[in-house]
Design a protein around this motif. Structure first.
Motif, mmCIF file in Angstrom:
data_model
loop_
_atom_site.group_PDB
_atom_site.id
_atom_site.type_symbol
_atom_site.label_atom_id
_atom_site.label_comp_id
_atom_site.label_asym_id
_atom_site.label_seq_id
_atom_site.Cartn_x
_atom_site.Cartn_y
_atom_site.Cartn_z
ATOM 1 N N ARG A 41 0.812 -1.201 0.000
ATOM 2 C CA ARG A 41 0.000 0.000 0.000
ATOM 3 C C ARG A 41 0.857 1.268 0.000
ATOM 4 O O ARG A 41 0.516 2.257 -0.641
ATOM 5 N N THR A 42 1.976 1.214 0.706
ATOM 6 C CA THR A 42 2.863 2.380 0.735
ATOM 7 C C THR A 42 3.487 2.629 -0.632
ATOM 8 O O THR A 42 3.565 3.774 -1.095
ATOM 9 N N LEU A 43 3.917 1.554 -1.299
ATOM 10 C CA LEU A 43 4.519 1.709 -2.625
ATOM 11 C C LEU A 43 3.510 2.284 -3.613
ATOM 12 O O LEU A 43 3.838 3.189 -4.396
ATOM 13 N N VAL A 44 2.290 1.766 -3.603
ATOM 14 C CA VAL A 44 1.266 2.287 -4.513
ATOM 15 C C VAL A 44 1.021 3.770 -4.244
ATOM 16 O O VAL A 44 0.868 4.572 -5.182
ATOM 17 N N ALA A 45 0.998 4.158 -2.973
ATOM 18 C CA ALA A 45 0.815 5.573 -2.636
ATOM 19 C C ALA A 45 1.924 6.427 -3.236
ATOM 20 O O ALA A 45 1.661 7.506 -3.787
ATOM 21 N N TYR A 46 3.168 5.962 -3.152
ATOM 22 C CA TYR A 46 4.285 6.723 -3.708
ATOM 23 C C TYR A 46 4.222 6.785 -5.236
ATOM 24 O O TYR A 46 4.656 7.775 -5.842
ATOM 25 N N LEU A 47 3.697 5.749 -5.862
ATOM 26 C CA LEU A 47 3.569 5.769 -7.316
ATOM 27 C C LEU A 47 2.455 6.707 -7.776
ATOM 28 O O LEU A 47 2.534 7.305 -8.858
ATOM 29 N N LEU A 48 1.415 6.851 -6.954
ATOM 30 C CA LEU A 48 0.281 7.692 -7.335
ATOM 31 C C LEU A 48 0.431 9.146 -6.913
ATOM 32 O O LEU A 48 -0.098 10.051 -7.572
ATOM 33 N N ALA A 49 1.133 9.375 -5.812
ATOM 34 C CA ALA A 49 1.184 10.712 -5.212
ATOM 35 C C ALA A 49 1.641 11.823 -6.160
ATOM 36 O O ALA A 49 1.079 12.937 -6.107
ATOM 37 N N PRO A 50 2.657 11.615 -7.026
ATOM 38 C CA PRO A 50 3.051 12.719 -7.917
ATOM 39 C C PRO A 50 1.901 13.253 -8.769
ATOM 40 O O PRO A 50 1.829 14.458 -9.042
ATOM 41 N N PHE A 51 0.993 12.379 -9.165
ATOM 42 C CA PHE A 51 -0.143 12.807 -9.983
ATOM 43 C C PHE A 51 -1.141 13.602 -9.138
ATOM 44 O O PHE A 51 -1.781 14.524 -9.640
ATOM 45 N N TYR A 52 -1.286 13.245 -7.869
ATOM 46 C CA TYR A 52 -2.160 14.002 -6.978
ATOM 47 C C TYR A 52 -1.580 15.389 -6.706
ATOM 48 O O TYR A 52 -2.329 16.363 -6.577
ATOM 49 N N VAL A 53 -0.263 15.471 -6.618
ATOM 50 C CA VAL A 53 0.376 16.780 -6.421
ATOM 51 C C VAL A 53 0.086 17.683 -7.613
ATOM 52 O O VAL A 53 -0.213 18.877 -7.455
ATOM 53 N N LEU A 54 0.143 17.127 -8.814
ATOM 54 C CA LEU A 54 -0.037 17.923 -10.024
ATOM 55 C C LEU A 54 -1.500 18.195 -10.347
ATOM 56 O O LEU A 54 -1.843 19.276 -10.837
ATOM 57 N N LEU A 55 -2.381 17.213 -10.084
ATOM 58 C CA LEU A 55 -3.751 17.288 -10.582
ATOM 59 C C LEU A 55 -4.796 17.505 -9.500
ATOM 60 O O LEU A 55 -5.981 17.653 -9.810
ATOM 61 N N GLY A 56 -4.395 17.514 -8.240
ATOM 62 C CA GLY A 56 -5.366 17.718 -7.175
ATOM 63 C C GLY A 56 -5.759 16.418 -6.505
ATOM 64 O O GLY A 56 -5.247 15.344 -6.830
ATOM 65 N N ASP A 57 -6.700 16.510 -5.574
ATOM 66 C CA ASP A 57 -7.028 15.376 -4.711
ATOM 67 C C ASP A 57 -8.230 14.568 -5.178
ATOM 68 O O ASP A 57 -8.779 13.770 -4.417
#
Length: 369
Positions: A41-57
């Motif tokens: 779950r932590t790895l998936v979060a790190y893979l997804l987080a850059p897109f949330y930073v750029l595109l919102g929540d």
């Protein structure tokens, strides 16, 4: 909490932390209220987080992230197609069919980990193929080794049992590569035996804690029936009491793994769509078998490197997952990792059929079967 909302929640927490300059804070410290702080779950979060930073929540950011990673599936399929000798038009066909395969395209836009698993698995198989057939090139060998280590580390976190299947593919690749050297073959055999012993004795690290007895029919039966839950469970009457049961039921389990849910198990539109994808895949497997046969027939006095690796991967992977799977939903997700290779071999078969038709030597029904 369902796993998709869990992925979204973790990625959102991590993106908020990065916006606030907290780049090194561990996930358990950022979200102590969340349960199951495991590596996957932590790895998936790190893979997804850059897109949330750029595109919102919004969850759309996560879907765009998965779709972006899914583009790698088409690229690696192209690399594999070229590695096994398909020309550009046939390679593009393999890429197109793989990319727009119903289960693949559906899983490419949802917040799940299947695509994040499939891409590194396919990269590992591509490395195994060129390792089997390429001359020694130290620069490429070093690069491939480093890439393989990264892929293995990702899969260890995302789905560790896939490493056992990839290991089998590499043992076959190494055996084919050094088939003319007796000592090398002996060394490969020793490594393979040691690897099997290690996997059996440490099975819990790969498939979970339900294996106190090691690899045994009871272990396989317990693991399978833990997964046989919900309305998509199938063959719940089936039990493994002996290894003979495992062998005898294997063809039936393979059939269900590739095609579930079966027509008589369809209870909704979703079941119907998932089933149609499986039934189509089962049909494509027949053409893939013909394609594999054509590749082996083209090397009557030796094993074709690419075909040997791909067939070993499919055989070991599909058989292993089939034996321990009794859930149609999980089967729908897990068989996605085999779809690109099945389609590649099917395209080889289709190209062979087209060549024979164009030369006026149409394949007989027996040949295709």
């Amino acid at each position: 909490m369902a796993i998709a909302p869990d992925f979204h929640a973790r990625a959102t927490v991590l993106a908020d932390a990065w916006r606030g300059g907290q780049f090194l804070t561990p996930m358990p410290d950022l979200a102590p209220e969340m349960s199951k702080h495991n590596e996957m779950r932590t790895l998936v979060a790190y893979l997804l987080a850059p897109f949330y930073v750029l595109l919102g929540d919004s969850p759309i950011a996560g879907r765009i992230a998965i779709a972006t990673y899914a583009t790698g599936l088409g690229y690696v399929t192209w690399l594999l197609a070229r590695e096994i000798g398909l020309d550009t038009p046939w390679s593009l066909l393999a890429v197109a069919v793989t990319t727009f395969w119903p289960s693949v395209i559906y899983r490419s836009v949802v917040l799940m980990r299947e695509i994040l698993v499939v891409v590194p698995v396919l990269i590992a198989i591509w490395i195994a193929v060129w390792w089997a057939e390429s001359p020694t090139d130290m620069r490429r060998l070093a690069g491939g080794g480093m890439l393989l280590l990264v892929v293995a580390r990702l899969l260890w976190a995302l789905r560790p049992e896939t490493l056992l299947i990839i290991g089998i593919a590499f043992v076959v690749a190494t055996g084919v590569r050094y088939h003319e050297y007796t000592r090398a073959l002996a060394a490969v055999a020793v490594v393979g035996v040691v690897g099997v012993i290690g996997a059996v004795t440490q099975l819990g690290a790969f498939i979970g804690p339900r294996n106190d007895d090691g690899l045994s029919p009871a272990t396989l039966d317990a693991y399978a029936h833990v997964r046989a839950h919900g309305g998509s469970a199938y063959l719940t009457w089936l039990h493994y009491d002996t290894w003979i049961d495992v062998v005898l039921f294997a063809p039936l389990k393979v059939l269900y793994f590739l095609a579930a849910p079966m027509p008589w198990d369809v209870n909704s539109v979703i079941d119907l769509l998932a089933g149609m994808s499986g039934w189509l895949l089962l049909s494509v497997c027949l053409l893939a078998a013909y394609g594999a046969w054509r590749l082996f027939r083209a090397h009557p006095h030796s094993l074709p490197p690419s075909a040997s690796v791909l067939v070993a991967f499919l055989t070991a992977g599909i058989l292993a997952y089939s034996i321990i799977e009794m859930n149609g939903g999980a089967a729908f997700r897990r068989r996605i990792q085999f779809v690109p290779v099945i389609i590649l071999l099917a395209v080889v078969g289709l190209s062979a059929v087209r060549r024979r038709l164009s030369t006026g030597n149409a394949p007989s029904t027996t040949d295709i079967a």
